[in-house]
Design a protein around this motif. Structure first.
Motif: not given
Lengths: 366, 508, 370
Positions: C47, C329-333, C322-323, C336, C326, C39, C37
């Motif tokens: 980000x 999702x992109x950096x820590x996978x 929201x940001x 969704x 993103x 992280x 959590x």
């Protein structure tokens, strides 16, 4: 009263602090190797491939899953680092996800579906060193030097073969087609199929219907079922659909009336119920998995080429399905189908892709 | 006997106001003890302290001789203190039985053991000689009965000390009598009753002892049989109140308001107004009395234009008002002091100054380009606050925090500020203390002297007789009799109010 | 006096306490999917706030929500629940798109205002129906607006897919597929980005940021609506009707007229919701045009207690969620689905906790004046 409130409050604070510090200790170590530090790793760099689905993509048993299968296969074969993402509810962040993957050092990024067309064009311009794969969509005015490869399919050629199969199998001399949302893409399925049927049996009678004019037409099995029942009532005994999840309704209707159905995109015999399996004649296969795999393979072998890559019958980009369930249904007409396939590949038959071409095609038959 | 309640040096402060200032109070077991005082004198605060709704800043509370801390309403119930609120807290759609047991149901497994509850209740009703139909829906019973339900609620929970907050404010005279019979019976059974009121006659007739509060302080406790109404009034306001108003003879002007054959149908097609005809002239106060529910409310609403669905004529200064909007009627010079100030007269969550310009907010004087000139509105409010001696901590506080009398004064100051021609006052003194009541009367008399036409709709006979020039008795949607106060008595009018016979009233 | 500070402090602290508690509870979910959590939240914040493009993107994300929540709050102020912002903004967006692509050759100074006006008119048309039904026929606005949302969905689909679909899009070799969308808007209908303006102050935004002038417009509008509600006679009547229709009526306020004006105003503001996306990002309206701003706006308005300035803050909070998601999702996978749960949980807890704290503050205030 006040004391109780104070107690409750301090308890909550304690819990929060406790958890924070508890996690903190755990977090200390892995934090050293958070994503951003990966960029600095000097050791041999593994190729990173990313894939962004469309909304609700993962688990559709068809298009998106097929793309994922290709990616997974490539991961195994080439030892890649792969990731797959899905945009949020509204899909507004398609472009952001592509960009973040590009920023994060991905070498090859796929966008699954034509919705990505404009977004890939934009992001590809910002990241000229990153390669992009776009499935089913075409960015205008690009050539082989571009960093975008558009993966396109001749769905009408595959549909032509299953159309012929339908006509050969039909006893009533009537076959039907059910499309999802009316669009040029689905019309290719339709006219390819109709052409195949007419080619195999010029006297065949054909029906075609569309579920709707909106995106919802791809997830309305009830409506599709009704349309299928209507066609069956009119005498059709083989039905083909290009309507995504709506098609389940058509298969149900056909099975209930002991008529044959033809699946689409992936081999639907494999995902059908045991009851339905004997009534699925075949499926028109659109090998998205192959296209993704091939693009990755080319990239790994340093042979990536931009521009448009068209998959047709000649390279098994499209085709018809044969499996243990439909062997009996299809084996006797297979020689004929193979013959037609040959003719299409050799260019002896020009399969129509829209209404005008179809009308031209009908004239050549007479 | 011993003391049921003893309060020592109870002090409760709110910013800007000391609501209770070192109050000492002793209440004997088994007595009816009245607490009287003007609005804002601290009665309600003191009772809320006793009911566990407020915590006192200083002081000690002894219940049956034991020092207690009443930390919550639940604790109050544990200590056998039951509060009967002025505004009923009942569920309309439930039956009487369901309302009484609500929150204290006896259970049988997962279901309510209605049978046991019913038996317990029946015994209680018998013991105290209360008449109540346990299966009637609350929406179908009268206010007096609803109050009995409230009292039964606290008895059912085992209360020995009953606190009644202005219990008679909502009752008709006959109902008050019945309530008093019930209370005396409770007293016989050994219950202690704390009775909050500002109606001195009632207090004198029911209470054993009376404690007077003034500006947060306990002025004194006196036995009811050794004190007169005037003495009590003096204790309450600190100065002698003129019970008989000085009234100059009326100088009648022209007819300002006239009604002719006004008929209106209510729910279910029954006529709620049954051909009301009356004329009110400038310089007179026309009183309308009657038992509540005989068409007073509808009459007022028809005059102000809230109800347009009537037959007959209503004219203001000779001009018919039918089809006009409320705003247009008001602009003709009709001021309205509504019966239910919370629902009809004020917007409770809004600030005092905002309420004091309600309806006037579009006037030129409060306009500054596109916006309301807040400074001017505040000045206007401050003038009113001063002129009407409204007690508030700030004109920026929400009006819901004010006492009833002060709220009424805000309405009065607003409605009378615009030089109205006709003043329609419906129950303008309901729930007010003597000081405020007298103030309202003086204002109305002042307007009369200025030559305005005043219509006073009231359930308080004494009030109507003491300030009106003419009195119309309304019964069943009709003015059944018309008197001048001099030619009649309370008893006379009472007969007409109950519809015994009609006197062909000549309209002046 | 001491209590005044306490109240003020509580009011300001409420959202922060809410966020911390919400984060704490969300941590359990993150632990459940085997991520750390701390992280996740660290990444989310870093980000979102350490990158200039993220900050601009958060403001871009917040823009439609500010409009939407303002529209909702106008309804709430007069005691009506305009749940139909969703339909109103879709119709408004379509009207704007229609004016945007069908008129060509106008200078931007005329065309752009015209397009915005079309959006406003669209929103008003769609809000006129329910309020007309309410005032004239007594139809509850919640029912009619919900139903009209569905009508709007289908109508927009029909208009885009059948009537105004851009048939000029070319297919390469007749293959692939094209978007089902309107024609592209004329360049004169596009809202300028804020890059030039910010560069003037030394802030260089990356090219891919779509922050445009609708953000400052939304802030100015919030201030305008605050003025309208709290200062003008109309706003005064609106609030009076919202709190006590009967007393307002007796004071001579025409309730029906206030409902009409207020609801049309709400619809007009709703008409602006989709324009930042339409004129600042997509430049066409497709079948896939962002949905759900209308419903998110309700949550934003509730958290802000209908205060226009609070709405700006809580919309920015939504933009951050929201940001930030993103990013994780992109950096820590983080999958969704988990992110959707996280966002929803955060919002629920923030709503609940601010409500609790605000009720407490209200009790304190009431005690003060009693």
């Amino acid at each position: 009263m006040k004391i109780r409130k104070l107690l409750a409050l301090s308890l909550v604070v304690l819990l929060v602090v406790g958890l924070m510090t508890g996690c903190g200790q755990k977090a200390q170590e892995p934090e050293e190797s958070t994503p951003e530090s990966q960029q600095q790793e000097p050791e041999e760099k593994r190729i990173k491939v990313g894939l962004v689905y469309d909304i609700g993509g993962r688990g559709d048993l068809s298009f998106n899953d097929s793309a994922y299968a290709g990616l997974k296969q490539a991961e195994q074969d080439f030892g890649l680092e792969v990731t797959d993402l899905e945009p949020s509810g509204g899909g507004e962040d398609r472009e952001q996800l592509l960009r973040l993957l590009a920023e994060d050092g991905y070498d090859l990024i796929f966008g699954v579906g034509f919705m990505f067309t404009d977004h890939i064009a934009k992001v590809a311009e910002e990241f000229p060193d990153v390669k992009f794969g776009l499935i089913d969509g075409a960015v205008e005015d690009i050539d082989s030097s571009s960093n975008i490869s558009c993966l396109l399919f001749k769905e009408h050629e595959g549909s032509f073969l299953v159309g012929a199969a339908a006509a050969l199998r039909s006893e009533s001399g009537k076959v039907g087609f059910i499309g999802g949302m009316k669009s040029p893409l689905i019309e290719r399925f339709e006219y390819g199929y109709l052409a195949g049927a007419k080619y195999a049996n010029p006297n065949i009678e054909t029906f075609s219907d569309y579920v709707g004019t909106t995106g919802d037409a791809f997830k309305d099995p009830v409506k599709a079922k009704e349309l299928a029942l209507k066609q069956i009532k009119a005498g059709a005994d083989v039905l083909y659909h290009a309507s995504g999840a709506s098609g389940i309704g058509m298969i149900e209707a056909a099975t209930a009336n002991e008529k044959l159905s033809i699946g689409v995109d992936s081999d639907q015999s494999l995902t059908a119920t045991d009851e339905q399996k004997p009534f699925i004649l075949t499926s028109m296969m659109k090998r998205v998995d192959n296209s993704v795999y091939e693009t990755i393979k080319n990239f790994v072998e340093d042979k990536f080429e931009g521009g448009y890559r068209v998959f047709g019958l000649n390279d098994d980009g499209v085709g018809y399905a044969e499996n243990e369930f439909n062997k009996d249904l299809i084996s006797d007409i297979q020689p004929k189908l193979e013959e037609l396939k040959d003719k299409v590949i050799k260019g002896e038959i020009e399969v129509p892709a829209d209404k005008n071409e179809y009308e031209e095609f009908l004239k050549t038959l007479k | 006997m011993g003391k049921a309640v003893e309060l020592k040096n109870i002090t409760k402060r709110f910013p800007g106001i000391v609501a209770n200032d070192r109050i000492n109070l002793e209440i004997q077991k088994g007595e009816i003890h009245a607490i009287v005082g003007e609005n804002g004198a601290g009665k309600s605060t003191l009772m809320k302290v006793l009911a566990g709704l407020y915590q006192p800043d200083e002081g000690e509370i002894f219940i049956f001789g034991k020092k207690e801390k009443i930390s919550s309403p639940n604790k109050a119930i544990e200590l056998k203190i039951g509060m009967v609120h002025q505004h009923f807290m009942l569920v309309d759609r439930f039956t009487v039985l369901e309302n009484i047991i609500l929150g204290a149901e006896k259970k049988k497994g997962f279901t309510i053991d209605e049978k046991t509850c019913r038996e317990t209740l029946k015994k209680l009703l018998e013991l105290y000689n209360f008449k109540l139909d346990l299966d009637a829906r609350l929406e179908d019973i009268s206010v007096g009965h609803a109050q009995r339900v409230e009292i039964m609620k606290v008895l059912y929970r085992g209360a020995d000390i009953l606190v009644l907050d202005e219990p008679t404010a909502v009752l008709a005279p006959q109902e008050v009598d019945e309530l008093f019979i019930n209370l005396r019976r409770l007293k016989e059974e050994g219950k202690t009753i704390i009775f909050i009121s500002h109606k001195l006659d009632e207090v004198l007739s029911i209470a054993d002892n009376i404690t007077v509060l003034r500006r947060g302080k306990a002025v004194g406790t006196v036995p009811a049989d050794s004190v007169t109404k005037e003495e009590l009034a003096r204790m309450m306001v600190g100065k002698p109140v003129l019970m008989k108003l000085n009234k100059t003879p009326a100088e009648k002007g022209e007819v300002k308001l006239s009604l002719r054959d006004v008929m209106m149908k209510g729910h279910g097609g029954r006529n709620v107004l049954n051909g009301v005809t009356l004329k009110v002239c400038g310089g007179e106060i026309y009183g309308i009395v009657g038992v509540e529910g005989n068409g007073q409310k509808e009459l007022a609403e028809a005059i102000i234009g809230l109800q347009q669905d009537y037959d007959g004529d209503i004219k203001v200064c000779g001009k018919p008002t039918k089809g006009l909007s409320i705003k247009q009627i008001r602009d003709m010079g009709v001021a309205f002091i509504p019966e239910d100030r919370h629902r009809q007269g004020l917007v409770l969550p809004m600030k005092v100054w905002e309420n004091s310009i309600l309806g006037l907010h579009r006037k030129e004087e409060f306009k500054k380009k596109t916006s309301i000139d807040i400074k001017k509105a505040e000045e206007f409010t401050s003038r009113n606050v001063k002129g009407f001696s409204i007690i508030i901590s700030s004109i920026h506080q929400a009006i819901e925090g004010l006492s009833g009398g002060n709220q009424q004064k805000v309405i009065l100051s607003r409605e009378l500020s615009q030089e109205p021609i006709v003043i329609l006052a419906a129950q303008p003194t309901r729930g007010l203390d003597i000081g405020a009541m007298e103030f309202v009367h003086q204002q109305l008399l002042e307007k009369r002297r200025e030559g305005k036409a005043v219509v006073l709709i009231s359930a308080d006979l004494e009030e109507v007789l003491s300030i009106s020039d003419r009195v119309g008795v309304i019964f069943d949607g009709e003015i059944v009799a018309e008197f001048t106060p001099e030619e009649t008595t309370l008893e006379d009018i009472g007969v007409y109010m109950l519809g015994a016979h009609k006197k062909a009233g000549e309209s002046a | 006096m001491k209590k005044d500070y306490k109240i003020l402090a509580l009011k300001i602290l409420a959202p922060f306490v809410a966020i911390i508690l919400a984060a704490f509870i969300s941590s359990l979910i993150i632990l459940a999917i085997d991520k750390d959590p701390l992280q996740v939240f660290y990444t989310m914040f870093k980000f979102s706030f350490k990158r200039i493009d993220s900050i601009a993107m958060i403001l871009f994300n917040a823009t439609p929500l500010i409009f939407s929540a303002l529209a909702v709050s106008i309804g709430f102020k007069m005691g009506l629940f305009n749940i139909g912002i969703e339909g109103q903004y879709l119709i408004g967006t379509f009207m704007a798109a229609l004016v945007g692509f069908s008129i060509k050759g106008l200078p931007a100074v005329i065309h752009l205002p015209l397009v915005i006006l079309a959006g406003i008119v669209g929103g008003m048309i769609w809000s006129f129906i329910p309020i007309f039904l309410k005032v004239k026929r007594g139809v509850h606005e919640v029912i009619s607006t919900i139903m009209l949302n569905y009508v709007a969905y289908s109508l927009i689909h029909f208009l885009i897919a059948d009537v105004f679909r851009d048939r000029q899009q070319s297919l390469v070799e007749g293959l692939g597929s094209v978007l089902v969308r309107t024609p592209k808007l004329a360049a004169s209908a596009v809202i300028p980005k804020m890059h030039g303006f910010l560069a003037f102050f030394g802030v260089q935004l990356p090219k891919h940021v779509y922050l445009n002038w609708f953000f400052p417009i939304s802030v100015v509008l919030a201030a305008g609506i605050y003025y309208l509600i709290m200062r003008t006679p109309f706003g005064y009547e609106l609030r009076a009707v919202g709190h006590n229709p009967e007393a307002s009526c007796i004071a001579g306020i025409n309730q029906g007229r206030i409902y009409f004006k207020g609801f049309l105003l709400s619809g007009a503001v709703a008409g602006l919701v989709g324009l930042s996306d339409l004129l600042g990002y997509f430049r066409y309206m497709d079948m896939d045009f962002p949905r759900g701003y209308g419903f998110d706006g309700i949550a934003v308005a509730l958290i802000a207690q209908n205060n226009p300035f609070g709405i700006i803050a809580s919309a920015i909070l939504f933009g951050f969620l929201k940001r930030g998601s993103e990013g994780i999702q992109a950096l820590l996978k983080v999958p969704m689905d988990t992110i959707v749960i996280l966002q929803s949980l955060m919002i629920i807890f923030i709503v609940v906790i601010t409500k609790i704290i605000n009720d407490y503050v209200k009790r304190l205030e009431k005690r003060e004046v009693a």
